[in-house]
Scaffold this motif. Sequence first.
Motif, PDB file in Angstrom:
ATOM      1  N   GLY A  10     -41.284 -16.985  23.607  1.00 38.71           N
ATOM      2  CA  GLY A  10     -41.645 -17.827  22.292  1.00 38.71           C
ATOM      3  C   GLY A  10     -41.736 -16.845  21.080  1.00 38.71           C
ATOM      4  N   SER A 207     -41.252 -19.392  15.725  1.00 36.36           N
ATOM      5  CA  SER A 207     -40.728 -20.585  16.485  1.00 36.36           C
ATOM      6  C   SER A 207     -41.890 -21.302  17.236  1.00 36.36           C
ATOM      7  CB  SER A 207     -39.710 -20.205  17.222  1.00 36.36           C
ATOM      8  OG  SER A 207     -39.862 -19.235  18.132  1.00 36.36           O
ATOM      9  N   ASN A 208     -42.743 -20.646  17.900  1.00 45.12           N
ATOM     10  CA  ASN A 208     -43.847 -21.431  18.781  1.00 45.12           C
ATOM     11  C   ASN A 208     -45.142 -21.276  18.207  1.00 45.12           C
ATOM     12  OD1 ASN A 208     -42.187 -22.103  20.990  1.00 45.12           O
ATOM     13  ND2 ASN A 208     -42.966 -20.550  22.346  1.00 45.12           N
ATOM     14  N   SER A 243     -44.731 -23.056  11.799  1.00 45.37           N
ATOM     15  CA  SER A 243     -44.015 -22.995  13.216  1.00 45.37           C
ATOM     16  C   SER A 243     -43.880 -24.386  13.539  1.00 45.37           C
ATOM     17  CB  SER A 243     -45.224 -22.686  14.434  1.00 45.37           C
ATOM     18  OG  SER A 243     -44.606 -22.566  15.323  1.00 45.37           O
ATOM     19  N   VAL A 245     -44.339 -25.269  16.485  1.00 46.33           N
ATOM     20  CA  VAL A 245     -45.312 -25.757  17.453  1.00 46.33           C
ATOM     21  C   VAL A 245     -46.705 -25.606  16.952  1.00 46.33           C
ATOM     22  CG1 VAL A 245     -46.030 -25.562  19.950  1.00 46.33           C
ATOM     23  CG2 VAL A 245     -43.698 -25.175  19.332  1.00 46.33           C
TER      24      VAL A 245
END
Length: 334
Positions: A10, A207-208, A243, A245
């Motif tokens: 991640g 991205s995470n 992000s 997430v």
Amino acid sequence: MPGVTREQPGGVGGAGGYGEGIQFSAPLVSLDNPSKDKIPEITLANFCSKYHIDDDTRALLAENGFDPINTLFEIDEALLINDLNFRVGQIAELRWALRKMLAKELPNITSTNSRDLSTTSIHGGRGGDGGIGFQRGGEGGTGKPPKISSQDVFRFKEIASGIGGAGGASELPPLDVVKIMQITAGSRSSGGTILRGGQGGPGGWGSNAGGAGGVGGPSRIPAATVSLFAEINGGTGGGGGFSKVDGGRGGNGEGPDVPSHLVFIDDTTRRRIPHKTLAELGLNAPLRQLLERNGFRTAGGLFEAYDSYFPPDQFKMGQVALIKSTLKRKFSIT
């Protein structure tokens, strides 16, 4: 192997950089130039003898060329502490002696001066943005503040601290992700300088997990100089990174730090307070020894001490409270 996919680690955006606030230093005693010119030349020897300056402080003054003593009106206390190794208690004792001299012998000396405000603004540096990293973006750099003496504040309409660099992305963000960082432009309100704290950099895309926003550091302004400013603002924390997430945590915006005197007195009270050593105050031996290690010698020095001179790693809260109550009780200060 067919049918097997490898999970990619991640991505975590880098933390925003620190926006460092301005650390103002005040002169030992603030006087305008016409007032300085009215003070007769006073030798170091006569000053130290008449106003009870201890031998260690006298030696430091002589070693650094402060003779006549009038030269101390040109010096900021930060220079004495950081560059010439004076202790905070020695600074307080010198300030007391200088103010006592002015209040008792030169009562017509004024510490005010009318100056036209400039239209110039000055801003601190901006830290570089963190680099892109596949797993974790780099942290943004620190934005350093400008270095300005309190006697030069009038030259600027706005003084802004440093701006931390943005945290680096863990990968290139999607095109639909927009980083928003708006820094409010300063302006001078009706006749005064605006002081702004540090601006923390925004956290980077991840991205995470988005990176944490940087801290907006405070400015440090001695209480005696706050009247120089029309507005004093704290730091502004950087926004958390975007992000898919988990968004990053926003950075803290730290409030201005304004050290103040332990016990405030005016010139009328200052004139009536006699010379008293720490022993004559009746403070207990451990506290007296601790004060002496920090350069304090007299009650006058304690009256000129800022609360920042008594950090919690050296002084207990009860000891500071005892100093305050002793000064108020001994000299009938309400």
